[in-house]
Write an enzyme that holds these catalytic residues in place. Sequence first.
Site, PDB file in Angstrom:
ATOM      1  N   ASP A  33       0.906  -1.174   0.032  1.00 41.55           N
ATOM      2  CA  ASP A  33      -0.031   0.007  -0.225  1.00 41.55           C
ATOM      3  C   ASP A  33       0.787   1.183   0.074  1.00 41.55           C
ATOM      4  O   ASP A  33       2.216   1.202   0.081  1.00 41.55           O
ATOM      5  CB  ASP A  33      -0.915   0.069   1.291  1.00 41.55           C
ATOM      6  N   SER A  34       0.491   2.359  -0.019  1.00 37.14           N
ATOM      7  CA  SER A  34       1.048   3.581   0.031  1.00 37.14           C
ATOM      8  C   SER A  34       1.768   4.225   1.167  1.00 37.14           C
ATOM      9  O   SER A  34       2.443   5.111   1.363  1.00 37.14           O
ATOM     10  CB  SER A  34       0.148   4.764  -0.810  1.00 37.14           C
ATOM     11  N   GLY A  35       0.992   3.654   2.259  1.00 40.96           N
ATOM     12  CA  GLY A  35       1.398   4.226   3.460  1.00 40.96           C
ATOM     13  C   GLY A  35       0.443   5.400   3.840  1.00 40.96           C
ATOM     14  O   GLY A  35       0.127   5.345   5.145  1.00 40.96           O
ATOM     15  N   ASP A  59      -2.642   8.297  -1.448  1.00 38.54           N
ATOM     16  CA  ASP A  59      -4.335   8.954  -1.543  1.00 38.54           C
ATOM     17  C   ASP A  59      -4.826   9.371  -0.376  1.00 38.54           C
ATOM     18  O   ASP A  59      -3.937   9.054   0.899  1.00 38.54           O
ATOM     19  CB  ASP A  59      -5.295   7.630  -1.984  1.00 38.54           C
ATOM     20  N   GLY A  87     -11.375   3.422   0.355  1.00 40.49           N
ATOM     21  CA  GLY A  87     -12.249   4.220   1.055  1.00 40.49           C
ATOM     22  C   GLY A  87     -13.443   3.571   1.401  1.00 40.49           C
ATOM     23  O   GLY A  87     -14.554   4.133   1.861  1.00 40.49           O
ATOM     24  N   ASP A 106      -7.653  -7.695  -0.041  1.00 37.81           N
ATOM     25  CA  ASP A 106      -6.957  -7.847   1.246  1.00 37.81           C
ATOM     26  C   ASP A 106      -7.548  -7.843   2.506  1.00 37.81           C
ATOM     27  O   ASP A 106      -8.175  -6.699   2.490  1.00 37.81           O
ATOM     28  CB  ASP A 106      -5.467  -6.990   1.083  1.00 37.81           C
TER      29      ASP A 106
END
Lengths: 376, 376
Positions: A93-95, A147, A217, A267
Amino acid sequence: MTKAFSFRLLATDGKARRGEIAMPRGSVRTPAFMPVGTGGTVKAMYMDQVRAAGSDIILGNTYHLMLRPGAERVARLGGLHEFARWPRPILTDSGGFQVMSLAALRKVTETGVTFRSHIDGSAHEMSPERSIEIQGLLDSDIQMQLDECVALPAGEQEIERAMELSLRWAERCKAAFGNQPGKAMFGIVQGGDVARLRLRSAEVLGAMDLKGYAVGGLAVGEPQATMLEMLDVTCPALPAGKPRYLMGVGTPDDILQSVARGIDMFDCVMPTRAGRHGLAYTRRGKVNLKNARHADDPRPLDEESDCPAARDYSRAYLHHLVRSGESLAGMLLTWNNIAYYQSLMQSIRDAIEAGEFEARAAGIQEGWKRGDLPAL
Amino acid sequence: MTKAFSFRLLATDGKARRGEIAMPRGSVRTPAFMPVGTGGTVKAMYMDQVRAAGSDIILGNTYHLMLRPGAERVARLGGLHEFARWPRPILTDSGGFQVMSLAALRKVTETGVTFRSHIDGSAHEMSPERSIEIQGLLDSDIQMQLDECVALPAGEQEIERAMELSLRWAERCKAAFGNQPGKAMFGIVQGGDVARLRLRSAEVLGAMDLKGYAVGGLAVGEPQATMLEMLDVTCPALPAGKPRYLMGVGTPDDILQSVARGIDMFDCVMPTRAGRHGLAYTRRGKVNLKNARHADDPRPLDEESDCPAARDYSRAYLHHLVRSGESLAGMLLTWNNIAYYQSLMQSIRDAIEAGEFEARAAGIQEGWKRGDLPAL
């Protein structure tokens, strides 16, 4: 060996899709469930168990790994695959999501996010470019754009602001990622529970021609019906030839319902977290091993399972381990749960190939509804 | 299949003995180390790992198992072997030691011990007869007499009182155990750090013609030299044709030194407990994985080990897991430690057979003294 990231649709059944992602480190059969390996370990499991259960890909959390052991350190040690001994594909993931949920003193600006570590209070900055840089240091195969994810319920204006910011960050992540044929960077559709905003997000991202798309989200506090409604709106607006990943979802039923709407990847921490809390997922629904009804029960969780944890250990023993707080309780139940999730995904893939997804999904739901074995 | 419990001496080298215990559930190569499976699980390990590491027998704790899940329950479920999925020999202690160290409101009389559970405060009685009854319900292969173990330092009068009581309890346990050819009941030599009392205990027990003898009440706070001195006194006073078990011992060096004095069996929580606290036992001594020196070290704990935990995972990864409090840290380090202890036992057995025990023991100690690999 496959040199470029690619996605092929092998079969469809209604909106449900059976596909395959090919990458240099291995292929991923979709619909796919990715066990969560937060800090370089799928908690309480050996990687060979994760693989043998049917996992083609695991997820790593950028936020956790950047703080400990550190992305540069992982890179020096040969990357996350080598570090964690998982040679197959990894998605990171992006963190961003965990900065929002775990970090202290976080502040979002156009540039990115500043925050303090929940571990030691140290100050960090995360821009779209730094997120992609970190994911590159981890050497992950599928990277996610940074995001901003808004918890629901939230006002429409707030949802729109975060969604538009996420679109601008997607462009910056795409530029930062550049041309890496063997890997992919996925965009993330935001827009909360507002159909208009979801559509706008999907369309703008679609026009960017990314290699895959996530729906973010969701499963952040809203009812399941709202989540499914958003999928009904979003999936048709996404390019058909690209994989679709529903982030952080979910229960076995969430997965069935989302596959029915065209989602390819999932996930969730549920199977691993529940396993450490005495809960087993089975084809007969969730079983709480803490319950005294199991104390004298010599039967296994599921005598028909291929997973030793489900098939070979008595409920009485599992109950005893859970009640005693033994490590082996979490080890066995996590193993059972990941194996159950992966067997569910296999059933889903088989059903789509056979053109019988709806009927088999109903049968699976029926099994959950019938519930666990009667007590002895 | 062997029908009767038996012990054969295969070789001796000085006072060190190489032997074999045969029992219906399997044989035990001595000198043997028994991993501690307190509550029906060797903490953080799968039983197939325990076996593959070279364990022929494990230990179960009567005190823990009688309180949870309960001896009668284990019996209904088919006994401890079936319950815990360990089909090979099991030795159970009498429960006495842990009543003394863990239970509340304990009271020792001629009859036995009354105490309250440390788990739920429930009241319990443990007589010599009840201890043997419980061990029978667990279906353990080697059962121990109830004894009273005094923590050192203690006054000679107190040590003598407890030792004499233990002798009377040994007679009652022998009578309660009766004639069970496939199983054994061991007596326990007490007498603290007083040579005269150790001799008296060994002689009276020896005259009872039990199937094996333990040395108890050592490694309870006294220096290693005192423990070894007591072994020098006790071992020659025990029948040569019976196995000798030093209870609750110990460090790898304790084991070497005790084998040199004629001990055949050991159990200790050290390798399992240390594994859960970030400590690895290796042929280069103890390695603390918490230490920052390992953070960037790609080398395994021991590249020459047969154990995957020792051979296949980097120190950097182990360090990360320990620092992050991940379950996998305890899983891997416990596995490493049991494998190291069992490889040590194998080296000891090989050395005695070859008639080279003293030289090889010195070589092993030399390895510990040289210490761990230099930092990178």
